[in-house]
Design a protein around this motif. Structure first.
Motif, PDB file in Angstrom:
ATOM      1  N   PHE A  85      46.823  26.814  48.511  1.00 19.68           N
ATOM      2  CA  PHE A  85      45.901  26.943  47.357  1.00 19.68           C
ATOM      3  C   PHE A  85      44.465  27.056  47.645  1.00 19.68           C
ATOM      4  CE2 PHE A  85      49.597  24.488  44.950  1.00 19.68           C
ATOM      5  CZ  PHE A  85      50.038  25.658  44.529  1.00 19.68           C
ATOM      6  N   LYS A  86      44.183  26.289  48.942  1.00 21.68           N
ATOM      7  CA  LYS A  86      42.635  26.179  49.333  1.00 21.68           C
ATOM      8  C   LYS A  86      42.042  27.763  49.601  1.00 21.68           C
ATOM      9  CE  LYS A  86      43.061  21.374  51.092  1.00 21.68           C
ATOM     10  NZ  LYS A  86      43.029  20.625  52.385  1.00 21.68           N
ATOM     11  N   GLU A  87      43.096  28.477  49.896  1.00 17.82           N
ATOM     12  CA  GLU A  87      42.470  30.033  50.202  1.00 17.82           C
ATOM     13  C   GLU A  87      42.355  30.792  49.147  1.00 17.82           C
ATOM     14  OE1 GLU A  87      45.425  32.140  52.752  1.00 17.82           O
ATOM     15  OE2 GLU A  87      46.234  30.171  53.674  1.00 17.82           O
ATOM     16  N   VAL A  88      42.345  30.084  47.902  1.00 12.61           N
ATOM     17  CA  VAL A  88      42.344  30.874  46.646  1.00 12.61           C
ATOM     18  C   VAL A  88      40.740  30.573  45.765  1.00 12.61           C
ATOM     19  CG1 VAL A  88      43.019  31.343  44.225  1.00 12.61           C
ATOM     20  CG2 VAL A  88      44.798  31.001  46.175  1.00 12.61           C
ATOM     21  N   LEU A  89      40.116  31.567  45.626  1.00 18.06           N
ATOM     22  CA  LEU A  89      38.852  31.209  44.957  1.00 18.06           C
ATOM     23  C   LEU A  89      38.957  30.958  43.631  1.00 18.06           C
ATOM     24  CD1 LEU A  89      35.731  31.126  44.863  1.00 18.06           C
ATOM     25  CD2 LEU A  89      35.627  33.483  44.272  1.00 18.06           C
ATOM     26  N   PHE A  90      40.038  31.731  42.935  1.00 13.64           N
ATOM     27  CA  PHE A  90      40.191  31.632  41.382  1.00 13.64           C
ATOM     28  C   PHE A  90      41.459  32.295  41.104  1.00 13.64           C
ATOM     29  CE2 PHE A  90      40.189  33.150  37.093  1.00 13.64           C
ATOM     30  CZ  PHE A  90      40.010  31.981  36.346  1.00 13.64           C
ATOM     31  N   ALA A  91      42.467  31.485  40.118  1.00 18.37           N
ATOM     32  CA  ALA A  91      43.534  32.005  39.956  1.00 18.37           C
ATOM     33  C   ALA A  91      43.933  31.452  38.305  1.00 18.37           C
ATOM     34  CB  ALA A  91      44.831  31.533  40.556  1.00 18.37           C
ATOM     35  N   SER A  92      44.382  32.571  37.666  1.00 14.38           N
ATOM     36  CA  SER A  92      44.859  32.392  36.220  1.00 14.38           C
ATOM     37  C   SER A  92      46.020  33.077  35.705  1.00 14.38           C
ATOM     38  CB  SER A  92      43.470  32.543  35.499  1.00 14.38           C
ATOM     39  OG  SER A  92      43.286  33.934  35.258  1.00 14.38           O
ATOM     40  N   ILE A  93      46.423  32.638  34.645  1.00  8.97           N
ATOM     41  CA  ILE A  93      47.369  33.470  33.954  1.00  8.97           C
ATOM     42  C   ILE A  93      46.824  34.225  32.825  1.00  8.97           C
ATOM     43  CG2 ILE A  93      49.609  33.605  32.498  1.00  8.97           C
ATOM     44  CD1 ILE A  93      49.969  33.055  35.451  1.00  8.97           C
ATOM     45  N   ASP A  94      46.676  35.489  32.742  1.00 10.45           N
ATOM     46  CA  ASP A  94      46.082  36.220  31.666  1.00 10.45           C
ATOM     47  C   ASP A  94      47.008  36.198  30.302  1.00 10.45           C
ATOM     48  OD1 ASP A  94      48.221  38.246  31.638  1.00 10.45           O
ATOM     49  OD2 ASP A  94      46.896  39.514  33.014  1.00 10.45           O
ATOM     50  N   THR A  95      46.462  36.563  29.515  1.00  9.57           N
ATOM     51  CA  THR A  95      46.790  36.862  27.986  1.00  9.57           C
ATOM     52  C   THR A  95      48.151  37.430  27.952  1.00  9.57           C
ATOM     53  OG1 THR A  95      45.715  38.527  27.413  1.00  9.57           O
ATOM     54  CG2 THR A  95      44.892  36.475  26.804  1.00  9.57           C
ATOM     55  N   GLU A  96      48.520  38.183  28.991  1.00 10.13           N
ATOM     56  CA  GLU A  96      49.796  38.744  29.032  1.00 10.13           C
ATOM     57  C   GLU A  96      50.979  38.153  30.095  1.00 10.13           C
ATOM     58  OE1 GLU A  96      49.086  43.110  30.247  1.00 10.13           O
ATOM     59  OE2 GLU A  96      48.122  43.529  28.294  1.00 10.13           O
ATOM     60  N   GLY A  97      50.467  36.923  30.493  1.00  7.84           N
ATOM     61  CA  GLY A  97      51.246  36.265  31.195  1.00  7.84           C
ATOM     62  C   GLY A  97      51.316  36.581  32.595  1.00  7.84           C
ATOM     63  N   LYS A  98      50.612  37.574  33.279  1.00  9.76           N
ATOM     64  CA  LYS A  98      50.345  38.004  34.530  1.00  9.76           C
ATOM     65  C   LYS A  98      49.291  37.128  35.176  1.00  9.76           C
ATOM     66  CE  LYS A  98      51.247  42.776  33.042  1.00  9.76           C
ATOM     67  NZ  LYS A  98      50.688  44.162  33.010  1.00  9.76           N
ATOM     68  N   LEU A  99      49.782  36.929  36.468  1.00  8.53           N
ATOM     69  CA  LEU A  99      49.013  36.153  37.608  1.00  8.53           C
ATOM     70  C   LEU A  99      47.872  37.092  38.095  1.00  8.53           C
ATOM     71  CD1 LEU A  99      48.522  33.620  39.208  1.00  8.53           C
ATOM     72  CD2 LEU A  99      49.985  34.602  41.147  1.00  8.53           C
ATOM     73  N   TYR A 100      46.672  36.320  37.966  1.00  6.24           N
ATOM     74  CA  TYR A 100      45.314  36.879  38.482  1.00  6.24           C
ATOM     75  C   TYR A 100      44.751  36.305  39.299  1.00  6.24           C
ATOM     76  CZ  TYR A 100      40.602  38.225  38.900  1.00  6.24           C
ATOM     77  OH  TYR A 100      39.368  38.728  39.664  1.00  6.24           O
ATOM     78  N   TYR A 101      44.274  36.556  40.418  1.00  6.38           N
ATOM     79  CA  TYR A 101      43.850  35.499  41.632  1.00  6.38           C
ATOM     80  C   TYR A 101      42.928  36.558  42.296  1.00  6.38           C
ATOM     81  CZ  TYR A 101      45.741  38.106  45.722  1.00  6.38           C
ATOM     82  OH  TYR A 101      45.993  39.061  46.766  1.00  6.38           O
ATOM     83  N   GLN A 102      42.002  35.536  43.042  1.00  6.13           N
ATOM     84  CA  GLN A 102      40.842  36.288  44.017  1.00  6.13           C
ATOM     85  C   GLN A 102      41.008  35.253  45.253  1.00  6.13           C
ATOM     86  OE1 GLN A 102      37.230  37.676  42.532  1.00  6.13           O
ATOM     87  NE2 GLN A 102      36.134  37.218  44.421  1.00  6.13           N
ATOM     88  N   ALA A 103      41.233  36.003  46.465  1.00  6.63           N
ATOM     89  CA  ALA A 103      41.037  35.013  47.589  1.00  6.63           C
ATOM     90  C   ALA A 103      39.709  34.577  47.946  1.00  6.63           C
ATOM     91  CB  ALA A 103      41.825  35.480  48.715  1.00  6.63           C
ATOM     92  N   LYS A 104      39.437  33.637  48.789  1.00  4.64           N
ATOM     93  CA  LYS A 104      38.309  33.150  49.254  1.00  4.64           C
ATOM     94  C   LYS A 104      37.674  34.279  50.231  1.00  4.64           C
ATOM     95  CE  LYS A 104      38.112  28.170  48.128  1.00  4.64           C
ATOM     96  NZ  LYS A 104      37.720  27.001  48.956  1.00  4.64           N
ATOM     97  N   SER A 105      36.303  34.469  50.401  1.00  6.51           N
ATOM     98  CA  SER A 105      36.004  35.512  51.464  1.00  6.51           C
ATOM     99  C   SER A 105      35.885  34.949  52.653  1.00  6.51           C
ATOM    100  CB  SER A 105      34.565  36.059  50.910  1.00  6.51           C
ATOM    101  OG  SER A 105      33.715  35.017  50.745  1.00  6.51           O
ATOM    102  N   THR A 106      36.332  35.478  53.710  1.00  2.00           N
ATOM    103  CA  THR A 106      36.361  35.014  55.087  1.00  2.00           C
ATOM    104  C   THR A 106      35.165  35.011  55.609  1.00  2.00           C
ATOM    105  OG1 THR A 106      37.335  36.969  56.057  1.00  2.00           O
ATOM    106  CG2 THR A 106      38.603  35.290  55.318  1.00  2.00           C
TER     107      THR A 106
END
Length: 224
Positions: A203-224
């Protein structure tokens, strides 16, 4: 020096608490009496903060009394429509059925340039297209376009839609939002499995993650 720091922290904390108790509205949404209270709170806090010769209680007591005064006024306005009209004023109709109400403009000292500017900000550039333009007690202008000038929506076209709700934040800056997981009935193991599909092992590698209004997982990893 230490005394100044302590007094500053005490007064800062007190003012922040007072503002939180007053509510979470933006400056532009404040009623005139609320704006006056905020200005006075700042002035009262500055005096004992800057001058150690002024007793701390001389700043704390007036701040506390102002807060009580503001809460009392708010409660009175909440319970009495008549008192609310006296304290906060009443909305004013500036445009009705495409016609400017000159008397209301003069009464509220609202000029035509301001009116046109606010209409453009609401994406309604033509006065003739306005059914009602109402100057709210907060100073904001509410604009209701004529029915034939309003944008179409699914109901107009008789298109059925499903409930969307709000997206649910799961991870912020590598930190798992446990409360949101529980409220959304999402299993931590499921989230880990889904992220591993994208090559993310922690989880520490993830900048942001959410479940959108359609129930789909959205994520963005942290930049290295």
């Amino acid at each position: 020096m230490i005394l100044v720091i302590i007094r500053t922290l005490i007064l800062f904390t007190l003012v922040v608490i007072a503002l939180r108790l007053m509510g979470q509205r933006q400056i532009g949404q404040l009623q005139p009496y609320e704006l006056v209270v905020i200005i006075l709170l700042a002035d009262l806090a500055v005096l004992p903060m800057a001058d150690t010769g002024v007793p701390l209680i001389s700043g704390i007591l007036p701040i506390f009394l102002l807060l009580l005064f503001q809460v009392a006024i708010s409660y009175t306005g909440l319970k009495s429509q008549w008192a609310r009209g006296i304290i906060c004023g009443t909305p004013a109709v500036l445009i009705e059925n495409g016609k400017i109400i000159e008397e209301e403009l003069r009464r509220n000292r609202y000029n035509l340039n301001e009116l046109n500017e606010q209409l453009r900000a609401k994406n309604v550039p033509n006065i003739a297209d306005v059914e009602f333009a109402i100057l709210e007690t907060s100073g904001d202008l509410s604009v209701i376009p004529k029915s034939q000038k309003r944008p179409l929506n699914p109901e107009d076209l008789k298109i059925p839609t499903k409930y969307e709700g709000l997206p649910i934040t799961l991870i912020i800056d590598g930190k798992l939002q446990q409360k949101n997981l529980i409220n959304s009935n999402i299993d931590k193991q499921w989230l880990q499995t889904e992220l591993k599909k994208f090559g993310i092992d922690s989880f520490k590698e993830v900048l942001f993650a959410s479940i959108d209004t359609e129930g789909k997982l959205y994520y963005q990893a942290k930049s290295t």
